[in-house]
Design an enzyme around this catalytic site. Structure first.
Site, PDB file in Angstrom:
ATOM      1  N   HIS A 264       6.325  -5.175   0.029  1.00 29.06           N
ATOM      2  CA  HIS A 264       5.692  -6.343   0.668  1.00 29.06           C
ATOM      3  C   HIS A 264       5.080  -5.914   2.006  1.00 29.06           C
ATOM      4  CE1 HIS A 264       4.846 -10.408   1.713  1.00 29.06           C
ATOM      5  NE2 HIS A 264       6.048 -10.864   2.002  1.00 29.06           N
ATOM      6  N   HIS A 305      -1.358  -5.901  -6.616  1.00 32.57           N
ATOM      7  CA  HIS A 305      -0.963  -7.177  -6.008  1.00 32.57           C
ATOM      8  C   HIS A 305      -0.530  -8.113  -7.121  1.00 32.57           C
ATOM      9  CE1 HIS A 305      -1.128 -10.830  -3.590  1.00 32.57           C
ATOM     10  NE2 HIS A 305      -1.138 -10.031  -2.542  1.00 32.57           N
ATOM     11  N   ASP A 363      -2.933  -4.026   2.788  1.00 29.88           N
ATOM     12  CA  ASP A 363      -2.223  -2.978   3.530  1.00 29.88           C
ATOM     13  C   ASP A 363      -2.922  -1.624   3.471  1.00 29.88           C
ATOM     14  OD1 ASP A 363       0.286  -4.808   2.248  1.00 29.88           O
ATOM     15  OD2 ASP A 363       0.225  -4.392   4.396  1.00 29.88           O
TER      16      ASP A 363
HETATM   17  C1  SDX Z   1       1.671  -7.616   0.275  1.00 29.18           C
HETATM   18  O1  SDX Z   1       2.416 -11.685  -2.382  1.00 29.18           O
HETATM   19  C2  SDX Z   1       1.598 -11.512  -1.405  1.00 29.18           C
HETATM   20  O2  SDX Z   1       0.688 -12.284  -1.161  1.00 29.18           O
HETATM   21  C3  SDX Z   1       1.880 -10.282  -0.545  1.00 29.18           C
HETATM   22  C4  SDX Z   1       0.876  -9.975   0.533  1.00 29.18           C
HETATM   23  C5  SDX Z   1       0.861 -11.030   1.611  1.00 29.18           C
HETATM   24  O3  SDX Z   1      -0.152 -11.111   2.338  1.00 29.18           O
HETATM   25  O4  SDX Z   1       1.912 -11.678   1.813  1.00 29.18           O
HETATM   26  O5  SDX Z   1      -0.433  -9.869  -0.025  1.00 29.18           O
HETATM   27  C6  SDX Z   1       1.201  -8.657   1.232  1.00 29.18           C
HETATM   28  O6  SDX Z   1       2.849  -7.516   0.054  1.00 29.18           O
HETATM   29  C7  SDX Z   1       0.628  -6.772  -0.434  1.00 29.18           C
HETATM   30  C8  SDX Z   1       1.269  -5.790  -1.449  1.00 29.18           C
HETATM   31  C9  SDX Z   1       1.746  -4.566  -0.657  1.00 29.18           C
HETATM   32  N1  SDX Z   1       2.557  -3.696  -1.532  1.00 29.18           N
HETATM   33  C10 SDX Z   1       2.109  -2.479  -1.911  1.00 29.18           C
HETATM   34  O7  SDX Z   1       0.981  -2.052  -1.663  1.00 29.18           O
HETATM   35  C11 SDX Z   1       3.139  -1.658  -2.657  1.00 29.18           C
HETATM   36  C12 SDX Z   1       2.491  -1.047  -3.903  1.00 29.18           C
HETATM   37  N2  SDX Z   1       2.194  -2.133  -4.868  1.00 29.18           N
HETATM   38  C13 SDX Z   1       3.196  -2.385  -5.888  1.00 29.18           C
HETATM   39  O8  SDX Z   1       4.516  -2.229  -5.478  1.00 29.18           O
HETATM   40  C14 SDX Z   1       2.891  -3.651  -6.705  1.00 29.18           C
HETATM   41  O9  SDX Z   1       1.563  -3.616  -7.017  1.00 29.18           O
HETATM   42  C15 SDX Z   1       3.214  -5.012  -6.131  1.00 29.18           C
HETATM   43  C16 SDX Z   1       4.636  -5.114  -5.669  1.00 29.18           C
HETATM   44  C17 SDX Z   1       2.298  -5.312  -4.987  1.00 29.18           C
HETATM   45  C18 SDX Z   1       2.989  -6.050  -7.240  1.00 29.18           C
HETATM   46  O10 SDX Z   1       3.957  -5.858  -8.186  1.00 29.18           O
HETATM   47  P1  SDX Z   1       3.984  -6.726  -9.549  1.00 29.18           P
HETATM   48  O11 SDX Z   1       3.045  -7.856  -9.486  1.00 29.18           O
HETATM   49  O12 SDX Z   1       5.408  -7.006  -9.873  1.00 29.18           O
HETATM   50  O13 SDX Z   1       3.316  -5.744 -10.574  1.00 29.18           O
HETATM   51  P2  SDX Z   1       4.124  -4.747 -11.469  1.00 29.18           P
HETATM   52  O14 SDX Z   1       5.068  -3.985 -10.601  1.00 29.18           O
HETATM   53  O15 SDX Z   1       4.642  -5.495 -12.625  1.00 29.18           O
HETATM   54  O16 SDX Z   1       2.963  -3.751 -11.923  1.00 29.18           O
HETATM   55  C19 SDX Z   1       2.212  -3.985 -13.108  1.00 29.18           C
HETATM   56  C20 SDX Z   1       1.889  -2.591 -13.647  1.00 29.18           C
HETATM   57  C21 SDX Z   1       3.135  -1.739 -13.861  1.00 29.18           C
HETATM   58  O17 SDX Z   1       2.798  -0.776 -14.835  1.00 29.18           O
HETATM   59  P3  SDX Z   1       3.196  -1.096 -16.403  1.00 29.18           P
HETATM   60  O18 SDX Z   1       4.653  -1.429 -16.409  1.00 29.18           O
HETATM   61  O19 SDX Z   1       2.310  -2.271 -16.806  1.00 29.18           O
HETATM   62  O20 SDX Z   1       2.839   0.183 -17.140  1.00 29.18           O
HETATM   63  O21 SDX Z   1       1.111  -1.877 -12.664  1.00 29.18           O
HETATM   64  C22 SDX Z   1       1.839  -0.740 -12.193  1.00 29.18           C
HETATM   65  C23 SDX Z   1       3.296  -0.992 -12.555  1.00 29.18           C
HETATM   66  O22 SDX Z   1       3.969   0.255 -12.733  1.00 29.18           O
HETATM   67  N3  SDX Z   1       1.636  -0.710 -10.736  1.00 29.18           N
HETATM   68  C24 SDX Z   1       1.394   0.402 -10.042  1.00 29.18           C
HETATM   69  C25 SDX Z   1       1.210  -0.038  -8.716  1.00 29.18           C
HETATM   70  N4  SDX Z   1       1.358  -1.372  -8.648  1.00 29.18           N
HETATM   71  C26 SDX Z   1       1.621  -1.785  -9.911  1.00 29.18           C
HETATM   72  N5  SDX Z   1       1.325   1.709 -10.413  1.00 29.18           N
HETATM   73  C27 SDX Z   1       1.054   2.581  -9.413  1.00 29.18           C
HETATM   74  N6  SDX Z   1       0.861   2.257  -8.110  1.00 29.18           N
HETATM   75  C28 SDX Z   1       0.922   0.949  -7.733  1.00 29.18           C
HETATM   76  N7  SDX Z   1       0.735   0.600  -6.475  1.00 29.18           N
END
Ligand code: SDX
Length: 425
Positions: A264, A305, A363
């Site tokens: 997050h 996201h 971010d």
């Molecule tokens: C913020 O919610 C908000 O509005 C948050 C925010 C705000 O202003 O409050 O926007 C701020 O928190 C932005 C997000 C910052 N986080 C990151 O940058 C960390 C990296 N991102 C991931 O951890 C992830 O994308 C999340 C946590 C942001 C979202 O996670 P989800 O929606 O639960 O998605 P998921 O984990 O189910 O991913 C779906 C697929 C998966 O692969 P499969 O199982 O389908 O094969 O996408 C892959 C994940 O493995 N994936 C990634 C990835 N993000 C998702 N693979 C590699 N790198 C990534 N960053």
């Protein structure tokens, strides 16, 4: 709300559930009646769950749209400033010039902390993470304003909003000063909000400090772009804490704690750590492969996201600001920016990211700007918390000023059935 219905078949039963439409966005199915039917919905991570009704912020993840009280984020970033957006989020309308001036002046008169709060900082180790300090100090504010904690009184809620907006930059800057062993700098009323923050961060008692207008403008834009974002994890935490009747300072402290996680608000710090770990453009392919490897916990920080399946509109503004700041500082050839630009290009062409609609989020570029301004990575999430305080408070305020119930989710129980304690032989 309309009188439309959804029909759910559960076993041989057919259950009718009300369907409501908002101003814009997906309809919702009211499942509150399901408990009487002996079933729950199941949605870990709340992927398809609307936890509340709100009029503050709207996100269209497919189109990459973000509206604050109806105004698009790119227009606000271009034409407004952080304090005006604070007013908008809190009150629902943009202020008149007179209201704006009065609001700015009010905030200026709440920026100091009670002098005894200094003691809280000195209880921490110097190498404490600034988020640990901020979490403690903000929660402790409730010990200094118990005469203004009647959450049913709109005027007391308004004063609390002013105190939090005004004091967060002072608390954030003092977290930094404490960690580097420099004296705390007091806020100055002749500076605007972002200038004042930079003054408290980088000024010292021995000489005058006047922040560069470009850096102050970039800082204000970072505050503005992080102000609110609908029902994200930390805002939902604040709403849940607030639903118990906890005081607003305790609720904001719970939001700070939730924001800290690298998935997050901790992502901006993690982006910089990741870029440093990549170290050179020639290593990018290796890290892209790690991000795609299911057996490797590594993820491309700053990508993906829960809601945006398109460019995060904030990331677009942030990317432009990064170029402006680095050009102003003569850092266009910053190696981390080069790695970030190359990483973004490669990821956006890679099927794994394209199929999963993983785009750069807010971010991805914010950390580069903050580092260029001279802010240490350990302070990135503190600045995110400072910025998001108005969003957390506005959602808390919207909830407590209306009808609400304590939040109490249920579960799918997969533990042991009833069994007797073995009698002692
Ligand atoms: C913020 O919610 C908000 O509005 C948050 C925010 C705000 O202003 O409050 O926007 C701020 O928190 C932005 C997000 C910052 N986080 C990151 O940058 C960390 C990296 N991102 C991931 O951890 C992830 O994308 C999340 C946590 C942001 C979202 O996670 P989800 O929606 O639960 O998605 P998921 O984990 O189910 O991913 C779906 C697929 C998966 O692969 P499969 O199982 O389908 O094969 O996408 C892959 C994940 O493995 N994936 C990634 C990835 N993000 C998702 N693979 C590699 N790198 C990534 N960053």
């Amino acid at each position: 709300m309309t009188d439309r219905k959804a029909t759910l078949s559960v076993g041989d039963k057919s259950i009718e559930l009300p369907v409501y439409s908002g101003t814009v966005g997906p309809d919702v199915i009211d499942v509150r009646g399901l408990v009487q039917e002996g079933v729950f919905t199941y949605d870990p991570g709340f992927v398809s769950t609307a936890a509340c009704e709100s009029a503050i912020t709207y996100i269209d993840g497919a189109k990459g749209v973000l509206l604050h009280r109806g105004y698009p984020i790119d227009q606000l970033a271009e034409q407004s400033d952080y304090l005006e957006v604070c007013y908008l989020l809190l009150n629902g309308e943009l202020p008149t010039p007179e209201e704006n001036k009065r609001f700015h002046d009010t905030i200026k008169n709440h920026t100091m902390l009670h002098d005894q709060m200094r003691n809280f900082f000195h209880g921490f180790r110097r190498d404490a993470h600034p988020m640990a300090i901020m979490c403690g100090v903000v929660g402790a504010l409730s010990a200094f304003y118990h005469d203004q904690m009647d959450t049913s009184d709109p005027r007391q809620r308004e004063i609390t909003a002013h105190r939090l907006i005004a004091k967060m930059p002072t608390i954030a800057a003092w977290c930094y000063k404490y960690s580097i062993g420099q004296p705390f700098m007091y806020p100055r009323n002749d500076l605007d909000y972002a200038e004042n923050f930079l003054h408290m961060m980088f000024g010292v008692p021995c000489e005058d400090y006047k922040p560069s207008p470009t850096l102050a403008k970039a800082m204000d834009k970072i505050f503005l772009l992080h102000a609110d974002h609908e029902q994200n994890a930390s805002t939902s935490t604040v709403r849940l804490a607030g639903s118990t009747g906890a005081n607003p300072y305790a609720c904001i402290a719970s939001g700070i704690a939730a924001l800290w996680g690298p998935a997050h608000g901790g992502a901006n710090e993690a982006v910089l750590d990741m870029l440093a770990e990549i170290g050179d453009e020639k290593n990018i392919e290796k890290f892209i492969a790690k991000a795609k490897d299911k057996d490797d916990p590594f993820r491309l920080m700053g990508f993906g996201h829960r809601v945006y399946k398109n460019f995060d509109p904030r990331a677009k503004v942030m990317r432009e600001t990064a170029h402006e700041v680095l050009a102003e500082l003569g850092l266009e050839d910053d190696p981390l920016l080069k790695i970030a630009q190359r990483l973004e290009k490669i990821a956006l062409e890679d099927d794994y990211f394209v199929e999963r609609k993983l785009y750069p989020n807010v971010d991805f570029y914010s950390g580069i700007i903050l580092k260029a301004i001279g802010i240490p990575t350990s302070m990135f999430t503190v600045i995110f918390a400072l910025s998001r305080t108005i969003g957390w408070f506005s959602h808390w305020n919207e909830m407590v000023s209306g009808n609400y119930r304590i939040g109490r989710p249920r579960q799918l129980y997969t533990g042991e059935e009833k069994r007797d304690y073995p009698t002692k032989k």
